[in-house]
Structure formats: structure tokens, C-alpha cells
Design a protein around this motif. Structure first.
Motif, PDB file in Angstrom:
ATOM      1  N   LEU A   6       0.813  -1.216   0.000  1.00 18.63           N
ATOM      2  CA  LEU A   6       0.000   0.000   0.000  1.00 18.63           C
ATOM      3  C   LEU A   6       0.846   1.265   0.000  1.00 18.63           C
ATOM      4  CD1 LEU A   6      -2.879  -0.868   2.521  1.00 18.63           C
ATOM      5  CD2 LEU A   6      -3.159  -0.186   0.127  1.00 18.63           C
ATOM      6  N   LYS A   7       1.879   1.274   0.828  1.00 19.15           N
ATOM      7  CA  LYS A   7       2.690   2.479   0.951  1.00 19.15           C
ATOM      8  C   LYS A   7       3.492   2.739  -0.320  1.00 19.15           C
ATOM      9  CE  LYS A   7       4.898   4.856   4.804  1.00 19.15           C
ATOM     10  NZ  LYS A   7       5.683   4.721   6.054  1.00 19.15           N
ATOM     11  N   LYS A   8       3.991   1.682  -0.951  1.00 22.10           N
ATOM     12  CA  LYS A   8       4.702   1.858  -2.212  1.00 22.10           C
ATOM     13  C   LYS A   8       3.765   2.373  -3.295  1.00 22.10           C
ATOM     14  CE  LYS A   8       8.640  -1.308  -1.935  1.00 22.10           C
ATOM     15  NZ  LYS A   8       9.310  -2.474  -2.558  1.00 22.10           N
ATOM     16  N   LEU A   9       2.539   1.887  -3.314  1.00 26.26           N
ATOM     17  CA  LEU A   9       1.575   2.357  -4.303  1.00 26.26           C
ATOM     18  C   LEU A   9       1.343   3.859  -4.166  1.00 26.26           C
ATOM     19  CD1 LEU A   9      -1.667   0.588  -5.403  1.00 26.26           C
ATOM     20  CD2 LEU A   9      -1.726   3.013  -4.840  1.00 26.26           C
ATOM     21  N   VAL A  10       1.138   4.320  -2.937  1.00 27.91           N
ATOM     22  CA  VAL A  10       0.921   5.754  -2.711  1.00 27.91           C
ATOM     23  C   VAL A  10       2.182   6.545  -3.054  1.00 27.91           C
ATOM     24  CG1 VAL A  10       0.297   7.504  -1.011  1.00 27.91           C
ATOM     25  CG2 VAL A  10      -0.802   5.253  -0.940  1.00 27.91           C
ATOM     26  N   ALA A  11       3.359   5.969  -2.752  1.00 28.54           N
ATOM     27  CA  ALA A  11       4.621   6.655  -3.056  1.00 28.54           C
ATOM     28  C   ALA A  11       4.792   6.864  -4.553  1.00 28.54           C
ATOM     29  CB  ALA A  11       5.797   5.864  -2.489  1.00 28.54           C
ATOM     30  N   TYR A  12       4.537   5.825  -5.341  1.00 30.76           N
ATOM     31  CA  TYR A  12       4.678   5.968  -6.797  1.00 30.76           C
ATOM     32  C   TYR A  12       3.590   6.872  -7.377  1.00 30.76           C
ATOM     33  CZ  TYR A  12       8.426   2.547  -7.254  1.00 30.76           C
ATOM     34  OH  TYR A  12       9.631   1.901  -7.180  1.00 30.76           O
ATOM     35  N   SER A  13       2.437   6.919  -6.734  1.00 31.52           N
ATOM     36  CA  SER A  13       1.401   7.843  -7.200  1.00 31.52           C
ATOM     37  C   SER A  13       1.858   9.289  -7.049  1.00 31.52           C
ATOM     38  CB  SER A  13       0.096   7.605  -6.437  1.00 31.52           C
ATOM     39  OG  SER A  13       0.157   8.125  -5.116  1.00 31.52           O
ATOM     40  N   SER A  14       2.719   9.556  -6.061  1.00 34.48           N
ATOM     41  CA  SER A  14       3.245  10.913  -5.881  1.00 34.48           C
ATOM     42  C   SER A  14       4.055  11.352  -7.089  1.00 34.48           C
ATOM     43  CB  SER A  14       4.117  10.982  -4.621  1.00 34.48           C
ATOM     44  OG  SER A  14       3.351  10.864  -3.452  1.00 34.48           O
ATOM     45  N   ILE A  15       4.845  10.427  -7.640  1.00 36.86           N
ATOM     46  CA  ILE A  15       5.638  10.762  -8.818  1.00 36.86           C
ATOM     47  C   ILE A  15       4.723  11.171  -9.964  1.00 36.86           C
ATOM     48  CG2 ILE A  15       7.275   9.847 -10.512  1.00 36.86           C
ATOM     49  CD1 ILE A  15       8.241   7.920  -8.313  1.00 36.86           C
ATOM     50  N   SER A  16       3.625  10.451 -10.119  1.00 32.67           N
ATOM     51  CA  SER A  16       2.674  10.756 -11.188  1.00 32.67           C
ATOM     52  C   SER A  16       1.987  12.093 -10.956  1.00 32.67           C
ATOM     53  CB  SER A  16       1.639   9.632 -11.290  1.00 32.67           C
ATOM     54  OG  SER A  16       0.745   9.860 -12.357  1.00 32.67           O
ATOM     55  N   HIS A  17       1.497  12.313  -9.731  1.00 28.48           N
ATOM     56  CA  HIS A  17       0.767  13.554  -9.447  1.00 28.48           C
ATOM     57  C   HIS A  17       1.663  14.789  -9.565  1.00 28.48           C
ATOM     58  CE1 HIS A  17      -2.919  11.610  -8.457  1.00 28.48           C
ATOM     59  NE2 HIS A  17      -2.424  10.951  -7.435  1.00 28.48           N
ATOM     60  N   LEU A  18       2.903  14.669  -9.099  1.00 29.90           N
ATOM     61  CA  LEU A  18       3.796  15.824  -9.159  1.00 29.90           C
ATOM     62  C   LEU A  18       4.288  16.089 -10.574  1.00 29.90           C
ATOM     63  CD1 LEU A  18       5.690  15.197  -5.831  1.00 29.90           C
ATOM     64  CD2 LEU A  18       4.141  17.086  -6.322  1.00 29.90           C
ATOM     65  N   GLY A  19       4.150  15.103 -11.458  1.00 34.94           N
ATOM     66  CA  GLY A  19       4.427  15.372 -12.862  1.00 34.94           C
ATOM     67  C   GLY A  19       3.494  16.424 -13.431  1.00 34.94           C
ATOM     68  N   TYR A  20       2.240  16.424 -12.968  1.00 38.25           N
ATOM     69  CA  TYR A  20       1.301  17.466 -13.405  1.00 38.25           C
ATOM     70  C   TYR A  20       1.753  18.847 -12.937  1.00 38.25           C
ATOM     71  CZ  TYR A  20      -2.104  13.993 -14.946  1.00 38.25           C
ATOM     72  OH  TYR A  20      -2.734  12.979 -15.618  1.00 38.25           O
ATOM     73  N   VAL A  21       2.306  18.919 -11.739  1.00 45.20           N
ATOM     74  CA  VAL A  21       2.795  20.199 -11.229  1.00 45.20           C
ATOM     75  C   VAL A  21       3.870  20.762 -12.146  1.00 45.20           C
ATOM     76  CG1 VAL A  21       4.037  21.308  -9.331  1.00 45.20           C
ATOM     77  CG2 VAL A  21       2.226  19.657  -8.832  1.00 45.20           C
ATOM     78  N   MET A  22       4.819  19.923 -12.532  1.00 41.37           N
ATOM     79  CA  MET A  22       5.900  20.384 -13.397  1.00 41.37           C
ATOM     80  C   MET A  22       5.392  20.711 -14.796  1.00 41.37           C
ATOM     81  SD  MET A  22       8.209  20.507 -11.278  1.00 41.37           S
ATOM     82  CE  MET A  22       9.333  21.171 -12.492  1.00 41.37           C
ATOM     83  N   LEU A  23       4.434  19.946 -15.282  1.00 36.86           N
ATOM     84  CA  LEU A  23       3.845  20.248 -16.591  1.00 36.86           C
ATOM     85  C   LEU A  23       3.243  21.645 -16.599  1.00 36.86           C
ATOM     86  CD1 LEU A  23       2.906  19.206 -19.422  1.00 36.86           C
ATOM     87  CD2 LEU A  23       0.802  18.457 -18.293  1.00 36.86           C
ATOM     88  N   GLY A  24       2.517  21.987 -15.535  1.00 36.04           N
ATOM     89  CA  GLY A  24       1.886  23.300 -15.465  1.00 36.04           C
ATOM     90  C   GLY A  24       2.873  24.428 -15.301  1.00 36.04           C
ATOM     91  N   LEU A  25       3.912  24.215 -14.488  1.00 38.77           N
ATOM     92  CA  LEU A  25       4.889  25.290 -14.262  1.00 38.77           C
ATOM     93  C   LEU A  25       5.584  25.695 -15.556  1.00 38.77           C
ATOM     94  CD1 LEU A  25       6.650  24.339 -10.897  1.00 38.77           C
ATOM     95  CD2 LEU A  25       4.874  26.041 -11.291  1.00 38.77           C
ATOM     96  N   PHE A  26       5.899  24.718 -16.406  1.00 39.02           N
ATOM     97  CA  PHE A  26       6.639  25.034 -17.627  1.00 39.02           C
ATOM     98  C   PHE A  26       5.721  25.292 -18.815  1.00 39.02           C
ATOM     99  CE2 PHE A  26      10.094  23.541 -15.066  1.00 39.02           C
ATOM    100  CZ  PHE A  26      11.148  24.348 -15.483  1.00 39.02           C
ATOM    101  N   ALA A  27       4.398  25.261 -18.603  1.00 38.44           N
ATOM    102  CA  ALA A  27       3.490  25.796 -19.619  1.00 38.44           C
ATOM    103  C   ALA A  27       3.550  27.313 -19.615  1.00 38.44           C
ATOM    104  CB  ALA A  27       2.065  25.321 -19.365  1.00 38.44           C
ATOM    105  N   LEU A  28       3.896  27.893 -18.474  1.00 34.89           N
ATOM    106  CA  LEU A  28       4.104  29.340 -18.328  1.00 34.89           C
ATOM    107  C   LEU A  28       2.880  30.154 -18.733  1.00 34.89           C
ATOM    108  CD1 LEU A  28       7.803  29.607 -19.563  1.00 34.89           C
ATOM    109  CD2 LEU A  28       6.974  29.752 -17.220  1.00 34.89           C
TER     110      LEU A  28
END
Length: 538
Positions: A308-330
Motif C-alpha cells: 500500500l505504501k509503495k503504491l501511494v509513493a509511486y502515485s506521488s511521482i505521477s501527481h507531481l508530474g502534473y505540477v511540473m507540466l503546469g509550471l513550464f506551460a508558463l
């Protein structure tokens, strides 16, 4: 001394005060709480109350820094104690002060050894995290950035799981390598400032006035970006995160997901893009490509997990990818969505780690196969887990939907405008893959919920589990409130950052990008009309 300093110093002085309390034999303490836990809870709650008072007095119509404090430290080298907060940093600052009391509360039962030292390190960690969000002097920022490694090193290394030493050393080595590269860039900027202005300076606003050649910008941006990308973490610098999350104590995972991972995104928006605007524009396609790879790759890895904890951990990588996508859309919409999504991720993923910690305390296992049918035995726990899960998969009406919608809207706006003006399809292709991450996220989270909470009670040990205690409900209820508050009334959060973000985009967005976002007259307003969808929502 202003309100920002007081908010920082409350946990610092609280930790020092706790050090002066005579130690008890904490190894023999068997109670779920201790005097140290209650003191830490009171200190972190006081810091939260002071920060709420600051939030009440924050002027939404101002686009500059507020509550500024500046004192000379070593003026001949440009080292000043300079703090300030604006619409970009205030939500992350508040997220930190709100998460900390509940992290302390979640530790009452989990931590049963060396309690005094544990809570001292939690307080010192809060001090360093808050300092990084409000530092306006680059050297002071770097000090806070590095200092936050020390508490986390001990929290994982002493109170972590069986592989805690491996996880904490890996975490520190990854972070230190990136930080040393950033330090080299900071020193170069200070020398460049002396050659330009005649004196050393580490002040953000002064450094942003430097006229740096593009080739030099690219090298400096790479140095800073490495430090920030590791902290996010972005693909392919993500490998330290699952180990750190899995081995960290529950509160450590909550803080790591809730606050520490946001340092990378905050570093990009506060330093990486403004200081090296032309280089950031050149690197934007690569950064967005890595972000989208992280979205899909993290989701696929989460789908393959049995823990369970690994699943949530890897989901963080996916969710934070959206953050970086938005920041560099500018674009304003995407940047607002990225900042809000950092807050959303802290709430949703932090709550998920707290929930996983609660079920681990009952069963001493995190293997998905060891559960099944928990909804029949733990109705309150199941409802809370389901609400946070729906938030994580961005169900409309929850906080996750608002953040991801704004990011995808702003990113598509930039990609569509570039296609209309210059026939560039790269951004549109990225958007297709980025959107697929939403589907994958819903799939692996709901599949996990189905296996853990529904179906037959396939293990006798699950039949005697107790539902949420009062303490655990106190921990979870605030997270659930924020899930629906942000999801149903996002305007109360977006207005805090709107002025600062608009000013940020106007001031730091390179001219070349503005030209790319300029579409032919016959298409003018096509992309902008879609923004009215979100503006008409409450």
C-alpha cells in the motif's frame, strides 16, 4: 521582529525548550502519548494559529512581498536576513503549519521509543521548511534548504523501517549532490553580481536584474534544476522517493509528501524560471516531456505494487508530474493550477499516508493481499479512505479536480496557441499522454480500494480490527474538510495567488514565449474562452 519570524521561531524555540526538559527513559514508555508529544502538539498548534492570523491580514490585491523583514547580517558579502511572503508562497507556508500538528498527533501511538528526540526533530524540521518558503535572500534560502536534510535524516534513520539506513543514506546522497550543484550556481551568481553592481548580493530581486548570456543561463539553470528536480522528484531522479516513503515513520511520510516534495516545485517557480527566463524557455519542452514521462511511468509503477505504501509513493511521482507540466506551460492558469495542486497533493497524499499508517498499526502489514472486506469491519476508516482516494483521482467536487483541470487547461491553451501560430504539434501530443495519466490514476487507486475494502473478509485477522479512534478522527477530519473546501470553493484559494501569479507571468515570461502564445486574429480568443469555464465556478 515580525510575524514571519515569530512563526519560524516558535518551533525552533520549542525544540530548544524541549531539549532542556530532563529526559525520561523513553524506551520504557508504553503509553500512546507522552509529555513530549503533548508539548510538540501545543507548539505546532501555536505556530499554526499565528500563521492563520497572518493569512487573515494578507492583502489579496497586492502583487509584491508582504510582511517583509530585513536585517543586515554580513553586509560586505550581501548576506541579509530577509523574509517575505506573497501569493505564490503563502498557501505552501500555510500547508506546512497546518500539516505539522496533525503529523504530531498521528505519532502518539506509532512512536514508542526515544520520543523526546523524535518530537525535537519534528519541530526543527518545521522551522527549516517554513524558512525556505519565506527566505528572500538566496544564501538564507540555501541554508534552510540544506538544514531540512538533517531532521529528515534522523527521523527516517532512527524511527524508520527495517531498511531505514539504506533509504535515508540514499535520500541524503541524492539531495546533497543536487544541492552542491545549486551552491556552485549561487556562488557564481554572487560573483556575477559583484562584477555588475560592484558588490556581492544574494537578494532575489537584485539577482533577477542581472543580464546573463543565454549560454551561461543554460548552465546555471541546469545546476539549479538538478537540485529542484531531485526534490520534486522528476523522472529520472525519482528512485530515492519510494525507499524513503516506505521506510519513514507515518509522520515522516506525511511531511515528506505534504511539504518536502513541494520544495522542488517551489524552487522552480521562485528561482529557476525567474532567474534564468531565457534558459527556462529553451528547457521547457524537455521539462514538460520529463514531466509527462513521470506522469505515465509513475502511474504504471503504482499499478504494479503489492504494498500500500509503495503504491501511494509511486502515485506521488505521477501527481507531481502534473505540477511540473503546469509550471513550464508558463500560462497563468497552469501556474495557478500547479501551485494549487502542490497544496492538493499535500492534503490528499499526506492523508493517504496517515491512513496507511493507521491500518499498519492494526495489522502490522501493508501487503494488499493481506486485506479484503475491510468496509464491513471498519466503516468509518473505509469512508475516510474512499473520500481521500476520490480526491487523489481528481473526482469533480474534490480538490484534486480543480488543480488538475487548471493545469491541463493552461497547458492545452499554450500548446494550442503554439499549434495555431507555428504549427507545432509537440505540445498537443504531450497533452494526450498527460491526460491518460488521469485514467491510469483512477484505475490503480480504485483497483486498490476494491481489493482492500470490498469482497470477502479473506483473513481472520481482519475480523477483529477496531475502527477509527477519536484521535485518528481528529487527524483525518481536517484533511477531509480541505478536500471539499478547495473542491467546491476554489476561489477562496485562487484569489490569494491570482495577483502574484499574473504579475509573475507578466514580469518573468520571456518575450519569445509571449510571441508563441500570440495566435492569428481569426483564432484570437479561442483558447481564452475555455478559461471562463473555471471562472464561473464557485
Amino acid at each position: 521582529m515580525g510575524i514571519l519570524s515569530w512563526t519560524l521561531l516558535i518551533p525552533l524555540f520549542g525544540g530548544i525548550l524541549m531539549m532542556l526538559i530532563p529526559s525520561r527513559d523513553s524506551y520504557s514508555e508504553k503509553s500512546s502519548a507522552s509529555i513530549y508529544g503533548w508539548i510538540a502538539l501545543g507548539i505546532t498548534t501555536l505556530a499554526m494559529v499565528v500563521s492563520i492570523f497572518m493569512l487573515i491580514n494578507f492583502d489579496n490585491s497586492a502583487d509584491g512581498y508582504q510582511f517583509q523583514e530585513k536585517f543586515e547580517w554580513i553586509p560586505q558579502f550581501g548576506l541579509n536576513y530577509h523574509l517575505g511572503i506573497d501569493g505564490i508562497s503563502i498557501l505552501l507556508f500555510m500547508l506546512t503549519t497546518i500539516i505539522m500538528p496533525f503529523s504530531v498527533l498521528s505519532s502518539f501511538k506509532y512512536i514508542q521509543k526515544r520520543k523526546k528526540e523524535y518530537y525535537i526533530w519534528l519541530l526543527f524540521l518545521e522551522f527549516t521548511m517554513l524558512g525556505a518558503f519565506v527566505a528572500l535572500n538566496l544564501f538564507i534560502f540555501y541554508i534552510f534548504w540544506e538544514l531540512m536534510l538533517i531532521p529528515m535524516f534522523f527521523l527516517i534513520g532512527i524511527w524508520g523501517g527495517p531498511k531505514r539506513i539504506y533509504a535515508t543514506v540514499k535520500f541524503v546522497l541524492f539531495t546533497v549532490v543536487g544541492s552542491l550543484m545549486m551552491l556552485a550556481g549561487i556562488v557564481y551568481l554572487a560573483i556575477l553580481a559583484r562584477n555588475t553592481f560592484g558588490e556581492f548580493t544574494f537578494e532575489f530581486e537584485q539577482l533577477m536584474k542581472l543580464n546573463i548570456p543565454l549560454q551561461t543561463q543554460l548552465w546555471l539553470f541546469a545546476a539549479f534544476a538538478l537540485a529542484f528536480a531531485i526534490k520534486v522528484p522528476m523522472f529520472p531522479f525519482h528512485t530515492w522517493l519510494p525507499d524513503a516513503h516506505v521506510e519513514a515513520p507515518t509522520a515522516g511520510s506525511v511531511i515528506l509528501a505534504g511539504v518536502l516534495l513541494k520544495m522542488g516545485g517551489y524552487g522552480f517557480i521562485r528561482l529557476g524560471i525567474p532567474l534564468f527566463g531565457d534558459a527556462a524557455l529553451q528547457a521547457a519542452p524537455l521539462m514538460q516531456l520529463l514531466a509527462v514521462i513521470g506522469i505515465v511511468y509513475g502511474a504504471c509503477l503504482a499499478l504494479a505494487q503489492s504494498d500500500l505504501k509503495k503504491l501511494v509513493a509511486y502515485s506521488s511521482i505521477s501527481h507531481l508530474g502534473y505540477v511540473m507540466l503546469g509550471l513550464f506551460a508558463l500560462t497563468p492558469e497552469a501556474i495557478q493550477g500547479s501551485i494549487l495542486q502542490m497544496v492538493n497533493h499535500g492534503i490528499s497524499t499526506g492523508a493517504l499516508f496517515a491512513l496507511v499508517g493507521m491500518i499498519y498499526e492494526r495489522r502490522h502489514t501493508r501487503e494488499i493481499a493481506d486485506f479484503g472486506g475491510l468496509a464491513y469491519r471498519l466503516p468509518l476508516f473505509s469512508v475516510a479512505f474512499m473520500i481521500i482516494t476520490l480526491s487523489s483521482v481528481a473526482l469533480p467536487g474534490t480538490n484534486g479536480f480543480i488543480g488538475e483541470f487548471l493545469i491541463l487547461l493552461g497547458s492545452f491553451k499554450a500548446a494550442w496557441a503554439q499549434y495555431l501560430a507555428h504549427q507545432q504539434v509537440f505540445g498537443l501530443v504531450l497533452m494526450v499522454f498527460a491526460t491518460s495519466g488521469v485514467i491510469l490514476g483512477a484505475y490503480y487507486m480504485l483497483w486498490m480500494v476494491q481489493r482492500v475494502f470490498f469482497g470477502p473478509l479473506n483473513n481472520d485477522k481482519n475480523k477483529n480490527l477496531k475502527d477509527l479512534s477519536f484521535r485518528e478522527m481528529v487527524v483525518l477530519i481536517p484533511f477531509i474538510i480541505f478536500v471539499f473546501w478547495i473542491g467546491l470553493f476554489p476561489k477562496s484559494y485562487l484569489t490569494k495567488m491570482e495577483k502574484s501569479v499574473n504579475s509573475y507571468v507578466e514580469q518573468y515570461q520571456p518575450q519569445e514565449l509571449k510571441q508563441k502564445l500570440t495566435v492569428p486574429d481569426e483564432h484570437e480568443g479561442l483558447a481564452e474562452k475555455s478559461t471562463e469555464i473555471i471562472k464561473t465556478k464557485p
